[in-house]
Design a protein around this motif. Structure first.
Motif, PDB file in Angstrom:
ATOM      1  N   GLU A  69      19.693  21.975  49.032  1.00 24.16           N
ATOM      2  CA  GLU A  69      20.353  23.136  48.432  1.00 24.16           C
ATOM      3  C   GLU A  69      20.598  22.883  46.949  1.00 24.16           C
ATOM      4  OE1 GLU A  69      23.015  24.282  52.382  1.00 24.16           O
ATOM      5  OE2 GLU A  69      23.830  22.934  50.852  1.00 24.16           O
ATOM      6  N   THR A  70      20.533  23.952  46.148  1.00 28.89           N
ATOM      7  CA  THR A  70      20.868  23.830  44.740  1.00 28.89           C
ATOM      8  C   THR A  70      21.731  25.008  44.311  1.00 28.89           C
ATOM      9  OG1 THR A  70      20.002  23.585  42.495  1.00 28.89           O
ATOM     10  CG2 THR A  70      18.709  24.949  43.996  1.00 28.89           C
ATOM     11  N   PRO A  71      22.955  24.730  43.780  1.00 30.08           N
ATOM     12  CA  PRO A  71      23.542  23.404  43.633  1.00 30.08           C
ATOM     13  C   PRO A  71      23.829  22.786  44.995  1.00 30.08           C
ATOM     14  CG  PRO A  71      25.197  25.075  43.207  1.00 30.08           C
ATOM     15  CD  PRO A  71      23.899  25.795  43.348  1.00 30.08           C
ATOM     16  N   VAL A 118      16.266  24.673  47.056  1.00 26.56           N
ATOM     17  CA  VAL A 118      16.354  26.069  47.501  1.00 26.56           C
ATOM     18  C   VAL A 118      17.709  26.605  47.049  1.00 26.56           C
ATOM     19  CG1 VAL A 118      16.431  27.620  49.496  1.00 26.56           C
ATOM     20  CG2 VAL A 118      14.827  25.703  49.467  1.00 26.56           C
ATOM     21  N   PRO A 119      17.739  27.733  46.356  1.00 25.11           N
ATOM     22  CA  PRO A 119      19.009  28.240  45.822  1.00 25.11           C
ATOM     23  C   PRO A 119      19.950  28.736  46.921  1.00 25.11           C
ATOM     24  CG  PRO A 119      17.242  29.804  45.408  1.00 25.11           C
ATOM     25  CD  PRO A 119      16.600  28.561  45.958  1.00 25.11           C
ATOM     26  N   THR A 132      32.992  21.681  37.150  1.00 31.81           N
ATOM     27  CA  THR A 132      31.852  22.588  37.155  1.00 31.81           C
ATOM     28  C   THR A 132      30.783  22.045  38.105  1.00 31.81           C
ATOM     29  OG1 THR A 132      30.567  21.501  35.413  1.00 31.81           O
ATOM     30  CG2 THR A 132      32.333  22.980  34.696  1.00 31.81           C
ATOM     31  N   VAL A 133      29.740  22.821  38.280  1.00 31.16           N
ATOM     32  CA  VAL A 133      28.606  22.350  39.089  1.00 31.16           C
ATOM     33  C   VAL A 133      27.489  21.821  38.199  1.00 31.16           C
ATOM     34  CG1 VAL A 133      29.135  23.945  40.959  1.00 31.16           C
ATOM     35  CG2 VAL A 133      27.492  24.622  39.200  1.00 31.16           C
ATOM     36  N   SER A 134      27.771  21.603  36.922  1.00 28.98           N
ATOM     37  CA  SER A 134      26.726  21.169  35.996  1.00 28.98           C
ATOM     38  C   SER A 134      26.174  19.808  36.352  1.00 28.98           C
ATOM     39  CB  SER A 134      27.262  21.154  34.560  1.00 28.98           C
ATOM     40  OG  SER A 134      28.386  20.306  34.456  1.00 28.98           O
ATOM     41  N   GLU A 135      26.978  18.989  37.084  1.00 28.18           N
ATOM     42  CA  GLU A 135      26.468  17.689  37.505  1.00 28.18           C
ATOM     43  C   GLU A 135      25.481  17.804  38.666  1.00 28.18           C
ATOM     44  OE1 GLU A 135      30.505  17.254  35.728  1.00 28.18           O
ATOM     45  OE2 GLU A 135      29.714  18.385  37.434  1.00 28.18           O
TER      46      GLU A 135
END
Length: 492
Positions: free
Chosen positions: A215-217, A236-237, A441-444
């Motif tokens: 999964e992404t994120p 997969v989003p 955040t989910v930036s990582e």
């Protein structure tokens, strides 16, 4: 302390002089470091088979020459500053062998590591995680004492690699009652947390170059593991409800890692029709599914859809659960539920990894579950976390109006989808940090090197489980003030 000293009684030189020279040589070579404590004279004499007087005389000579010093009631130590006559260790710059071994043969294993808890937590930190103040310490102590008194001999025996039978049975009964997962206890494999479960699944089914759906994120710990093994990751989003099954790839796939009960990190719960479609896709792709029951114990509204494991007619779901969120990550205990035909292979992998999890913790946990204390603990924790979640939602609405939230029905954090009127999530995170407030955040969440673009800029993760309600209110008020300061600075 081990001292590499060899005394030769056949030499004409007295043993006292030999001992002095060898100790002095160890100090000069820095094998005995400054301020290190030497062994007691009586002990050293016994080890070398000489009189204590011989050792005392050698120590006294080294003390008089400035190599050793005594500290009353403490012992004898190498001096911090050595005599000027001590030469520095000589380094032969011409030796090729002075290179570290890793220059000659670097390790084959290379991997990124997921970000753990903040090393320096903020004053008010919305990281989340279990609240240690709720841990049932007195009950745990009582059960531990009971286990040691009644079954203490078990601590001297190696535990079964798959886990002790009482714990596997207790988990099987609990899953049947709480998750509708009906399995034999021998299908339960006790692991050292969910991360070990992913490792076992990867060893069972992955070869270099095989495709893994993630999964992404998503969960960096799982992704980095697959990456380290040379798998080809197919991100997969997700949306606010979880994995977008329509975006699953065509063709053969070895594994798919999913978090249907509480998508990690956005928080959605995968609807029943998507769960059924996911299982059928896996069947067609020849894939196994790792179902990570992430935060499934914390559901605040309704029962939720049935687990993938309970819907699986093919034996392709590997279900993983952990006690890290409900009791504490320090316990390092979790479990896998595997199809009957995979039990032997799974146990073999677990055996090669660590020969089994610690007996005492397993036995205490088994008693804790079987006695009903675990269910009582979960009810207390759910009530507390629900109150804190409601407090967080109320505080967000008070300061920011009609906020758009995801992941509110389960878990220990929620996701605030920021409106266009506010700065980006990374900018909000930095502004909050300036006021001592930790938001995330989910930036990582970079999966296979590809950023989670759908939520990178507008998703803010707010954990509430480890904060008291007063801290939550103060934290959101501080966040609002931080954004006002940011707005004033941006407008000059």
């Amino acid at each position: 302390m081990h001292l590499p000293i060899e005394l030769d009684r056949d030499r004409a030189e007295p043993l006292q002089n030999q001992l002095y020279e060898q100790l002095r040589g160890l100090i000069i070579a820095r094998r005995l470091k400054s301020n290190s404590r030497l062994v007691a004279t009586r002990f050293l004499a016994e080890k070398l088979g000489i009189s204590r007087t011989t050792v005392l005389l050698a120590y006294e000579r080294l003390i008089s020459e400035g190599y050793l010093e005594t500290r009353p009631a403490v012992g004898t130590f190498v001096c911090a500053v050595l005599p000027d006559l001590v030469p520095a260790p000589q380094i032969n710059d011409n030796r090729v062998d002075d290179l570290p071994q890793t220059e000659l043969r670097p390790p084959l294993f290379q991997s990124r590591m997921p970000v753990g808890e903040p090393v320096e937590p903020a004053l008010i930190d919305f990281w989340g995680g279990p609240d240690f103040r709720i841990f049932p310490l007195k009950i745990w102590q009582r059960i531990t004492q009971h286990v040691l008194e009644c079954y203490g001999k078990g601590i001297s025996r190696p535990p079964p690699s798959a886990g002790i039978d009482p714990l596997r049975g207790a988990i099987a009964d609990w899953l049947a009652a709480q998750r509708g997962i009906i399995v034999d206890r021998d299908q339960i494999i006790i692991v050292a947390g969910a991360q070990q479960a992913y490792n076992i699944a990867a060893r069972l089914f992955l070869q270099r170059g095989d495709r893994v759906v993630i999964e992404t994120p998503g969960h960096a710990g799982a992704s980095f593991l697959f990456e380290s093994l040379g798998a080809t990751q197919h991100p997969v989003p997700v949306d606010e409800h979880g994995l977008l099954v329509d975006a699953l790839p065509d063709g053969s796939t070895s594994l798919a890692y999913v978090t249907p009960s509480h998508q990690n990190p956005i928080g959605g719960t995968l609807p029943l029709e998507r769960r059924e479609a996911l299982i059928e896709w896996a069947r067609g792709a020849g894939a196994y599914l790792i179902e990570d029951d992430c935060d499934g114990d914390f559901r605040y509204r309704g029962m939720g859809p049935p687990s993938l494991k309970s819907l699986d007619p093919y034996g392709l779901v590997l279900y993983t659960g952990t006690f890290s969120k409900t009791l504490g990550a320090g316990l390092r205990l979790g479990y896998m539920v595997v199809p009957q035909e995979l039990v032997a292979s799974t146990v073999a992998v677990k055996t090669l990894l660590d020969n089994g999890s610690p007996w005492l913790e397993q036995m205490v946990l088994a008693e804790f579950i079987a006695s009903g204390e675990y269910d009582r603990h979960l009810r207390r924790v759910r009530k507390t976390y629900l109150e804190r979640r409601d407090c967080l939602i109320a505080a967000l609405r008070l300061h920011f109006g009609d906020v758009q939230l995801a992941g509110v029905d389960t878990g220990t954090h929620l996701t605030w989808l920021l409106p266009a009127s506010l700065p980006s999530a990374p900018a909000v995170q930095e502004a909050a940090r300036q006021r001592g407030i930790g938001v995330y955040t989910v930036s990582e969440s970079e999966i296979g090197g590809r950023p989670a673009t759908l939520y990178t800029e507008n998703a803010l993760l707010l954990g509430y489980s480890s904060l008291e309600e007063r801290q939550i209110r103060d934290g959101i008020a501080g966040l609002a003030a931080a954004l006002r300061d940011h707005r004033r600075a941006a407008t000059g």
